[in-house]
Design a protein around this motif. Structure first.
Motif, PDB file in Angstrom:
ATOM      1  N   PRO A 104      -8.083   6.198   2.279  1.00 47.67           N
ATOM      2  CA  PRO A 104      -7.026   5.462   1.561  1.00 47.67           C
ATOM      3  C   PRO A 104      -6.647   4.136   2.219  1.00 47.67           C
ATOM      4  N   LEU A 105      -6.875   4.025   3.533  1.00 47.30           N
ATOM      5  CA  LEU A 105      -6.494   2.790   4.220  1.00 47.30           C
ATOM      6  C   LEU A 105      -7.501   1.668   4.015  1.00 47.30           C
ATOM      7  N   LEU A 106      -8.672   1.984   3.449  1.00 43.56           N
ATOM      8  CA  LEU A 106      -9.680   0.943   3.243  1.00 43.56           C
ATOM      9  C   LEU A 106      -9.194  -0.119   2.256  1.00 43.56           C
ATOM     10  N   ASN A 107      -8.311   0.264   1.349  1.00 41.76           N
ATOM     11  CA  ASN A 107      -7.755  -0.699   0.392  1.00 41.76           C
ATOM     12  C   ASN A 107      -6.661  -1.556   1.003  1.00 41.76           C
ATOM     13  N   GLY A 108      -6.299  -1.253   2.244  1.00 38.03           N
ATOM     14  CA  GLY A 108      -5.223  -1.997   2.868  1.00 38.03           C
ATOM     15  C   GLY A 108      -3.860  -1.478   2.463  1.00 38.03           C
ATOM     16  N   ILE A 109      -2.841  -2.116   2.987  1.00 34.00           N
ATOM     17  CA  ILE A 109      -1.456  -1.747   2.678  1.00 34.00           C
ATOM     18  C   ILE A 109      -0.860  -2.842   1.815  1.00 34.00           C
ATOM     19  N   SER A 110      -0.361  -2.479   0.663  1.00 33.26           N
ATOM     20  CA  SER A 110       0.223  -3.461  -0.245  1.00 33.26           C
ATOM     21  C   SER A 110       1.431  -4.134   0.404  1.00 33.26           C
ATOM     22  N   TYR A 111       1.392  -5.484   0.453  1.00 34.30           N
ATOM     23  CA  TYR A 111       2.529  -6.177   1.062  1.00 34.30           C
ATOM     24  C   TYR A 111       3.777  -6.050   0.200  1.00 34.30           C
ATOM     25  N   VAL A 112       3.596  -5.773  -1.109  1.00 32.41           N
ATOM     26  CA  VAL A 112       4.771  -5.539  -1.954  1.00 32.41           C
ATOM     27  C   VAL A 112       5.434  -4.217  -1.571  1.00 32.41           C
ATOM     28  N   ALA A 113       4.615  -3.189  -1.271  1.00 29.85           N
ATOM     29  CA  ALA A 113       5.174  -1.913  -0.816  1.00 29.85           C
ATOM     30  C   ALA A 113       5.923  -2.104   0.499  1.00 29.85           C
ATOM     31  N   ALA A 114       5.346  -2.903   1.395  1.00 32.88           N
ATOM     32  CA  ALA A 114       6.024  -3.178   2.670  1.00 32.88           C
ATOM     33  C   ALA A 114       7.324  -3.926   2.432  1.00 32.88           C
ATOM     34  N   MET A 115       7.287  -4.907   1.549  1.00 31.83           N
ATOM     35  CA  MET A 115       8.478  -5.708   1.266  1.00 31.83           C
ATOM     36  C   MET A 115       9.591  -4.843   0.677  1.00 31.83           C
ATOM     37  N   ILE A 116       9.250  -4.006  -0.297  1.00 30.82           N
ATOM     38  CA  ILE A 116      10.270  -3.146  -0.916  1.00 30.82           C
ATOM     39  C   ILE A 116      10.805  -2.142   0.094  1.00 30.82           C
ATOM     40  N   GLY A 117       9.928  -1.593   0.913  1.00 31.98           N
ATOM     41  CA  GLY A 117      10.365  -0.618   1.907  1.00 31.98           C
ATOM     42  C   GLY A 117      11.300  -1.227   2.936  1.00 31.98           C
ATOM     43  N   PHE A 118      10.879  -2.333   3.536  1.00 34.05           N
ATOM     44  CA  PHE A 118      11.669  -2.940   4.610  1.00 34.05           C
ATOM     45  C   PHE A 118      12.977  -3.529   4.110  1.00 34.05           C
ATOM     46  N   PHE A 119      12.973  -4.086   2.893  1.00 28.38           N
ATOM     47  CA  PHE A 119      14.195  -4.710   2.387  1.00 28.38           C
ATOM     48  C   PHE A 119      15.038  -3.758   1.552  1.00 28.38           C
ATOM     49  N   GLY A 120      14.396  -3.003   0.656  1.00 25.68           N
ATOM     50  CA  GLY A 120      15.154  -2.162  -0.263  1.00 25.68           C
ATOM     51  C   GLY A 120      15.566  -0.831   0.322  1.00 25.68           C
ATOM     52  N   GLN A 122      -0.069  -0.135  -8.281  1.00 24.08           N
ATOM     53  CA  GLN A 122      -1.440   0.352  -8.462  1.00 24.08           C
ATOM     54  C   GLN A 122      -1.488   1.794  -8.977  1.00 24.08           C
ATOM     55  N   ASN A 123      -0.339   2.282  -9.461  1.00 25.50           N
ATOM     56  CA  ASN A 123      -0.238   3.684  -9.885  1.00 25.50           C
ATOM     57  C   ASN A 123      -0.702   4.628  -8.770  1.00 25.50           C
ATOM     58  N   SER A 124      -0.237   4.330  -7.566  1.00 27.95           N
ATOM     59  CA  SER A 124      -0.712   5.066  -6.391  1.00 27.95           C
ATOM     60  C   SER A 124       0.471   5.652  -5.626  1.00 27.95           C
ATOM     61  N   MET A 125       0.407   6.969  -5.379  1.00 26.87           N
ATOM     62  CA  MET A 125       1.440   7.598  -4.559  1.00 26.87           C
ATOM     63  C   MET A 125       1.295   7.202  -3.095  1.00 26.87           C
ATOM     64  N   VAL A 126       0.092   6.775  -2.694  1.00 24.55           N
ATOM     65  CA  VAL A 126      -0.092   6.322  -1.310  1.00 24.55           C
ATOM     66  C   VAL A 126       0.822   5.131  -1.028  1.00 24.55           C
ATOM     67  N   ASP A 127       0.922   4.206  -1.988  1.00 25.06           N
ATOM     68  CA  ASP A 127       1.821   3.057  -1.816  1.00 25.06           C
ATOM     69  C   ASP A 127       3.272   3.516  -1.692  1.00 25.06           C
ATOM     70  N   VAL A 128       3.630   4.540  -2.448  1.00 27.80           N
ATOM     71  CA  VAL A 128       5.001   5.059  -2.370  1.00 27.80           C
ATOM     72  C   VAL A 128       5.267   5.649  -0.987  1.00 27.80           C
ATOM     73  N   TYR A 129       4.306   6.398  -0.452  1.00 26.32           N
ATOM     74  CA  TYR A 129       4.482   6.978   0.881  1.00 26.32           C
ATOM     75  C   TYR A 129       4.638   5.871   1.935  1.00 26.32           C
ATOM     76  N   TRP A 130       3.812   4.832   1.803  1.00 32.48           N
ATOM     77  CA  TRP A 130       3.940   3.714   2.746  1.00 32.48           C
ATOM     78  C   TRP A 130       5.305   3.050   2.609  1.00 32.48           C
ATOM     79  N   MET A 131       5.739   2.861   1.376  1.00 31.78           N
ATOM     80  CA  MET A 131       7.030   2.223   1.150  1.00 31.78           C
ATOM     81  C   MET A 131       8.155   3.024   1.792  1.00 31.78           C
TER      82      MET A 131
END
Length: 493
Positions: A188-204, A396-405
């Motif tokens: 799952p990490l081969l696609n990288g980490i969405s910077y939008v997920a990081a932004m929402i997580g760190f700020f929201g 990306q319709n991905s729960m992985v992004d949600v977990y990262w967020m």
């Protein structure tokens, strides 16, 4: 079809209105909206398709400021810098005035960007084409040096946060060799980490978790008695808005940059040059709202310049628009303005109308929006977390992004507890990959010679100017420079 045609006016208005509210919802990016529109508009007339996409683009870039101000969740990456002073203004009960000011300066920035597009597109595109990989490297370094303006009281903590952001941005496949980096063998990490997920997580999410400590506190009553800023307020901020808009146009015209980098650089420029801000930066300074909002909307006009004159996208949205032009049988590039000059002027006119509608729609619905900031925290916090989850999943319709967020939200909470600023992290996430790719392309152009690269940094006019700017930024953050700038020291010299 002329852009004064009623049906086209309706499409521009609808696109601008939709863009504002798409941009205001975390995770629903302008890029996503425009890409979806291609599938709906490929059978349309090209003018109608471009009118709708242009409206969504203009409205979406502005719309991200609303959630940034009210919830500390930038709706778009271009609104990251807006949250630095926009959200403190909401906590002071001035969300209505903040949104009003951001709307007006966004329109001013948008018009200036369009003016440059109409008058100087060929000239600006030629300058942008002169930028070599080493210049993009220097631009990314200059961007990372903004960490001094975003670090609060501790530069060391800011540097740590920026380095963390760079590491997050490096996760995934190497863009040049396609080898995994920081993936630890996890697919799952081969696609990288969405910077939008990081932004929402760190700020929201981090902000929502931090506010649990003040759960019993009532929501802040917002003053919405006057939304449209007074003329004296507009004229007071006009010089800063113009300076920031110029930055936005220039950065927007550089392929692969866009409004998010322009907004961060404009914010730093304002923090360094404004001598008497309305409040300290980071604590609700209107100057900290004016600069990024002017820049990111001016960058819209800038991003069209390389797209129309060179066939090179200025950012992700214009990359999609290039695809739309090809679908409609057009070839973006130097011949576009020669063979179909009417299309160029149609796009310019459409952007002017979109900015006009932006002023109208941007100043409506504010009273309803500010009710969000007045909600009791027991209601507001679950809403923030729910919006964060929905917005992140929709990328990306991905729960992985949600977990990262969620993970970034928990990490961000502890960083806030220990008084780390979160802005440098997003700065690192955005600029780290640009710096990495630019450095490697620059060193490859010199066949691996470090001395050759260093020589190039001072032997070419653009590179020499950017190198000098980077050196001055470094010196500006040293104790020696601050001592030299003391009034007594200057007088003694």
């Amino acid at each position: 079809m002329s852009w004064t045609d009623p049906s086209l006016l309706g499409l521009i208005a609808a696109g601008t209105f939709a863009g504002i509210y798409i941009g205001a919802l975390p995770g629903l990016s302008v890029t996503m909206a425009v890409s979806i529109l291609i599938s709906f508009t490929f059978t349309w007339d090209v003018n109608a398709a471009l009118a709708l996409m242009g409206g969504v683009f203009c409205g979406g870039v502005y719309g991200g400021s609303r959630s940034a101000i009210l919830l500390n969740i930038p709706g778009t990456p271009a609104a990251v810098a807006t949250a630095f002073d926009g959200y403190p203004l909401a906590k002071l009960g001035e969300a209505g005035k903040a949104i009003g000011v951001s709307t007006v300066v966004s329109v001013i920035g948008g018009y200036l960007g369009i003016l440059v597009l109409a008058i100087a597109a060929p000239m600006v595109s030629e300058v942008a084409l002169m930028f070599a990989p080493r210049d993009y490297l220097l631009l990314a370094i200059i961007g990372l040096l903004l960490v001094g303006s975003l670090s609060g009281d501790s530069l060391a903590k800011g540097l740590f946060a920026a380095a963390l952001g760079v590491i997050i941005g490096m996760v995934g496949l190497d863009p040049l060799t396609a080898e995994g980096r920081f993936t630890f063998g996890l697919v799952p990490l081969l696609n990288g980490i969405s910077y939008v997920a990081a932004m929402i997580g760190f700020f929201g999410v981090a902000e929502a978790l931090f506010q649990i400590r003040q759960l019993g506190t009532a929501g802040v009553k917002q003053d919405v008695s006057r939304i449209l800023p007074a003329w004296r307020t507009v004229f007071r901020f006009l010089p800063l808005s113009i300076r920031s808009s110029v930055i936005g146009v220039i950065i927007g015209a550089l392929p692969g940059t866009g409004g998010d980098i322009a907004a961060l650089i404009a914010y730093d420029q304002a923090k360094r040059t404004v001598t008497n801000p309305s409040r300290p930066f980071g604590q609700g300074a209107y100057e900290g709202l004016v600069a990024p909002e002017s820049a990111n909307n001016a960058a819209v006009g800038g991003t069209y310049i390389p797209m129309l004159t060179l066939g090179i996208p200025g950012d992700a949205v214009t990359a999609i628009m290039i695809g739309a032009l090809f679908i409609h049988g057009l070839k973006p590039g130097p011949l576009l303005m020669v063979e179909t000059p009417h299309l160029f002027w149609f796009i310019v006119g459409g952007l002017v109308l979109a900015n006009s509608f932006l002023l109208v729609f941007g100043l409506t619905g504010i009273r309803l929006f500010t009710r969000v900031a007045e909600c009791p925290r027991g209601i507001l916090i679950p809403i923030i977390i729910l919006l964060s989850i929905i917005g992140t999943y929709s990328i990306q319709n991905s729960m992985v992004d949600v977990y990262w967020m969620l993970a970034f939200g928990i990490l961000g909470y502890f960083l806030k507890v220990y008084r780390f600023e979160l802005g440098p992290i997003i700065l690192g996430v955005i600029l780290g990959p640009l710096m990495d790719v630019s450095f490697r392309r620059a060193i490859l152009s010199q066949e691996g010679s470090t001395l050759g690269l260093l020589s190039d940094l001072v032997s070419h006019p653009i590179s020499a100017a950017l190198t000098a700017a980077a050196v001055l930024l470094v010196l500006n953050q040293t104790p020696l420079w601050r001592r030299l700038r003391r009034p007594g020291r200057v007088a003694a010299l």
